[in-house]
Design a protein around this motif. Structure first.
Motif, PDB file in Angstrom:
ATOM      1  N   LEU A 238      27.923   8.151  48.059  1.00  0.00           N
ATOM      2  CA  LEU A 238      27.729   8.313  49.496  1.00  0.00           C
ATOM      3  C   LEU A 238      26.912   7.142  50.056  1.00  0.00           C
ATOM      4  CD1 LEU A 238      28.102  10.035  52.025  1.00  0.00           C
ATOM      5  CD2 LEU A 238      26.053  11.318  51.365  1.00  0.00           C
ATOM      6  N   ALA A 239      25.956   6.659  49.298  1.00  0.00           N
ATOM      7  CA  ALA A 239      25.158   5.505  49.738  1.00  0.00           C
ATOM      8  C   ALA A 239      26.033   4.259  49.892  1.00  0.00           C
ATOM      9  CB  ALA A 239      24.023   5.240  48.748  1.00  0.00           C
ATOM     10  N   HIS A 240      26.969   4.066  49.001  1.00  0.00           N
ATOM     11  CA  HIS A 240      27.896   2.937  49.120  1.00  0.00           C
ATOM     12  C   HIS A 240      28.779   3.086  50.363  1.00  0.00           C
ATOM     13  CE1 HIS A 240      26.861   2.462  44.820  1.00  0.00           C
ATOM     14  NE2 HIS A 240      27.086   1.171  45.064  1.00  0.00           N
ATOM     15  N   MET A 241      29.225   4.321  50.624  1.00  0.00           N
ATOM     16  CA  MET A 241      30.030   4.546  51.824  1.00  0.00           C
ATOM     17  C   MET A 241      29.199   4.288  53.078  1.00  0.00           C
ATOM     18  SD  MET A 241      32.097   7.854  53.192  1.00  0.00           S
ATOM     19  CE  MET A 241      31.202   8.263  54.667  1.00  0.00           C
ATOM     20  N   TRP A 242      27.934   4.709  53.082  1.00  0.00           N
ATOM     21  CA  TRP A 242      27.030   4.472  54.213  1.00  0.00           C
ATOM     22  C   TRP A 242      26.922   2.977  54.478  1.00  0.00           C
ATOM     23  CZ3 TRP A 242      22.591   1.825  55.287  1.00  0.00           C
ATOM     24  CH2 TRP A 242      21.905   2.186  56.447  1.00  0.00           C
ATOM     25  N   ASN A 243      26.739   2.198  53.409  1.00  0.00           N
ATOM     26  CA  ASN A 243      26.665   0.735  53.549  1.00  0.00           C
ATOM     27  C   ASN A 243      27.941   0.174  54.171  1.00  0.00           C
ATOM     28  OD1 ASN A 243      24.122   0.485  52.411  1.00  0.00           O
ATOM     29  ND2 ASN A 243      24.908   0.002  50.378  1.00  0.00           N
ATOM     30  N   ASP A 244      29.084   0.623  53.664  1.00  0.00           N
ATOM     31  CA  ASP A 244      30.363   0.098  54.156  1.00  0.00           C
ATOM     32  C   ASP A 244      30.611   0.491  55.601  1.00  0.00           C
ATOM     33  OD1 ASP A 244      30.756  -1.023  51.672  1.00  0.00           O
ATOM     34  OD2 ASP A 244      32.186   0.495  51.000  1.00  0.00           O
ATOM     35  N   TRP A 245      30.365   1.767  55.924  1.00  0.00           N
ATOM     36  CA  TRP A 245      30.602   2.261  57.271  1.00  0.00           C
ATOM     37  C   TRP A 245      29.702   1.539  58.278  1.00  0.00           C
ATOM     38  CZ3 TRP A 245      33.847   5.359  59.957  1.00  0.00           C
ATOM     39  CH2 TRP A 245      33.429   5.803  61.202  1.00  0.00           C
ATOM     40  N   ASN A 246      28.405   1.561  58.015  1.00  0.00           N
ATOM     41  CA  ASN A 246      27.467   0.934  58.942  1.00  0.00           C
ATOM     42  C   ASN A 246      27.569  -0.583  58.911  1.00  0.00           C
ATOM     43  OD1 ASN A 246      25.814   3.140  60.250  1.00  0.00           O
ATOM     44  ND2 ASN A 246      25.735   3.716  58.096  1.00  0.00           N
ATOM     45  N   GLY A 247      27.845  -1.142  57.738  1.00  0.00           N
ATOM     46  CA  GLY A 247      27.995  -2.589  57.623  1.00  0.00           C
ATOM     47  C   GLY A 247      29.185  -3.112  58.410  1.00  0.00           C
ATOM     48  N   ALA A 248      30.253  -2.315  58.483  1.00  0.00           N
ATOM     49  CA  ALA A 248      31.431  -2.737  59.247  1.00  0.00           C
ATOM     50  C   ALA A 248      31.071  -2.945  60.719  1.00  0.00           C
ATOM     51  CB  ALA A 248      32.545  -1.702  59.117  1.00  0.00           C
ATOM     52  N   TYR A 249      30.211  -2.100  61.257  1.00  0.00           N
ATOM     53  CA  TYR A 249      29.772  -2.260  62.648  1.00  0.00           C
ATOM     54  C   TYR A 249      28.664  -3.297  62.754  1.00  0.00           C
ATOM     55  CZ  TYR A 249      32.561   1.768  63.864  1.00  0.00           C
ATOM     56  OH  TYR A 249      33.600   2.623  64.066  1.00  0.00           O
ATOM     57  N   TYR A 250      27.721  -3.245  61.846  1.00  0.00           N
ATOM     58  CA  TYR A 250      26.577  -4.165  61.881  1.00  0.00           C
ATOM     59  C   TYR A 250      27.036  -5.619  61.793  1.00  0.00           C
ATOM     60  CZ  TYR A 250      22.002  -6.110  60.724  1.00  0.00           C
ATOM     61  OH  TYR A 250      20.851  -6.845  60.729  1.00  0.00           O
ATOM     62  N   ASN A 251      28.006  -5.893  60.944  1.00  0.00           N
ATOM     63  CA  ASN A 251      28.476  -7.261  60.710  1.00  0.00           C
ATOM     64  C   ASN A 251      29.709  -7.633  61.532  1.00  0.00           C
ATOM     65  OD1 ASN A 251      26.486  -7.790  58.659  1.00  0.00           O
ATOM     66  ND2 ASN A 251      27.680  -6.481  57.313  1.00  0.00           N
ATOM     67  N   ALA A 252      30.127  -6.766  62.438  1.00  0.00           N
ATOM     68  CA  ALA A 252      31.344  -7.016  63.216  1.00  0.00           C
ATOM     69  C   ALA A 252      31.206  -8.272  64.071  1.00  0.00           C
ATOM     70  CB  ALA A 252      31.648  -5.818  64.108  1.00  0.00           C
TER      71      ALA A 252
ATOM     72  N   ALA B 272      36.949   8.359  51.818  1.00  0.00           N
ATOM     73  CA  ALA B 272      36.726   8.214  53.251  1.00  0.00           C
ATOM     74  C   ALA B 272      37.926   7.510  53.856  1.00  0.00           C
ATOM     75  CB  ALA B 272      35.462   7.404  53.499  1.00  0.00           C
ATOM     76  N   ASN B 273      38.164   7.775  55.121  1.00  0.00           N
ATOM     77  CA  ASN B 273      39.285   7.146  55.795  1.00  0.00           C
ATOM     78  C   ASN B 273      38.809   6.619  57.141  1.00  0.00           C
ATOM     79  OD1 ASN B 273      41.758   6.310  56.665  1.00  0.00           O
ATOM     80  ND2 ASN B 273      42.737   8.311  56.557  1.00  0.00           N
ATOM     81  N   PHE B 274      38.303   5.388  57.166  1.00  0.00           N
ATOM     82  CA  PHE B 274      37.856   4.797  58.421  1.00  0.00           C
ATOM     83  C   PHE B 274      38.414   3.395  58.592  1.00  0.00           C
ATOM     84  CE2 PHE B 274      34.416   4.352  55.318  1.00  0.00           C
ATOM     85  CZ  PHE B 274      34.134   3.005  55.345  1.00  0.00           C
ATOM     86  N   GLY B 275      39.606   3.194  58.127  1.00  0.00           N
ATOM     87  CA  GLY B 275      40.273   1.905  58.258  1.00  0.00           C
ATOM     88  C   GLY B 275      41.768   2.126  58.243  1.00  0.00           C
ATOM     89  N   PRO B 276      42.502   1.124  57.790  1.00  0.00           N
ATOM     90  CA  PRO B 276      43.956   1.255  57.762  1.00  0.00           C
ATOM     91  C   PRO B 276      44.445   2.281  56.746  1.00  0.00           C
ATOM     92  CG  PRO B 276      43.260  -0.837  56.824  1.00  0.00           C
ATOM     93  CD  PRO B 276      42.035  -0.174  57.377  1.00  0.00           C
ATOM     94  N   GLY B 277      43.587   2.748  55.889  1.00  0.00           N
ATOM     95  CA  GLY B 277      43.971   3.746  54.901  1.00  0.00           C
ATOM     96  C   GLY B 277      42.731   4.277  54.214  1.00  0.00           C
ATOM     97  N   PRO B 278      42.914   5.173  53.260  1.00  0.00           N
ATOM     98  CA  PRO B 278      41.752   5.720  52.551  1.00  0.00           C
ATOM     99  C   PRO B 278      40.977   4.631  51.814  1.00  0.00           C
ATOM    100  CG  PRO B 278      43.777   6.902  51.970  1.00  0.00           C
ATOM    101  CD  PRO B 278      44.169   5.720  52.788  1.00  0.00           C
ATOM    102  N   SER B 279      39.693   4.845  51.715  1.00  0.00           N
ATOM    103  CA  SER B 279      38.853   3.930  50.938  1.00  0.00           C
ATOM    104  C   SER B 279      38.083   4.758  49.915  1.00  0.00           C
ATOM    105  CB  SER B 279      37.899   3.168  51.856  1.00  0.00           C
ATOM    106  OG  SER B 279      37.103   4.067  52.591  1.00  0.00           O
ATOM    107  N   HIS B 280      37.670   4.106  48.872  1.00  0.00           N
ATOM    108  CA  HIS B 280      36.955   4.793  47.800  1.00  0.00           C
ATOM    109  C   HIS B 280      35.611   4.113  47.597  1.00  0.00           C
ATOM    110  CE1 HIS B 280      40.583   7.050  46.886  1.00  0.00           C
ATOM    111  NE2 HIS B 280      41.229   5.918  47.108  1.00  0.00           N
TER     112      HIS B 280
END
Length: 133
Positions: A13-27, A1-9
């Motif tokens: 998919l559940a881990h990516m969901w946590n990271d993506w939504n957590g980035a906004y939830y915890n912002a 996935a690429n939703f930051g300064p570079g690609p992330s691994h």
């Protein structure tokens, strides 16, 4: 996935969901998170709350009589969005998303989801995990 300064691994998919939504939830910056189901089933109240959140007021041309203009047709138009009969409008969305979801997942997948998905985020959006048999 690429939703930051570079690609992330991510491990899944559940881990990516946590990271993506957590980035906004915890912002720490102001943000607005809107559930898709609220836009579909409670569009007027959702629009009113969004407007209020950003310092505005819900306005409709017929505000004096309390009517809210629902867009029934699909918001997607033109040949690039497929045949008109295959698009979803408001009524189609109510029918499609208003039915109870039949979860057809393996028990091991349900256990994995229960272990991995961030329960704090899930519960803050009033999303329940399907029961594990």
């Amino acid at each position: 996935a690429n939703f930051g300064p570079g690609p992330s691994h991510h491990a899944s998919l559940a881990h990516m969901w946590n990271d993506w939504n957590g980035a906004y939830y915890n912002a720490t910056f102001p943000r607005l998170l809107v559930r898709f189901e609220d836009v579909i089933f409670f569009p007027k109240e959702t629009a009113r709350r969004v407007c209020s959140c950003v310092g505005g007021k819900l306005f409709t041309p017929k505000e004096h009589d309390g009517l809210f203009h629902y867009v029934i047709d699909s918001a997607k138009v033109g040949v690039g969005h497929g045949p008109g009969l295959k698009r979803n409008g408001l009524i189609d969305a109510w029918i499609k998303y208003g039915k109870p979801l039949k979860i057809q997942m393996k028990e091991s997948d349900l256990k994995f989801a229960a272990e991995v998905l961030n329960q704090k985020i899930m519960s803050s959006f009033n999303w329940d995990m399907p029961p594990i048999p």
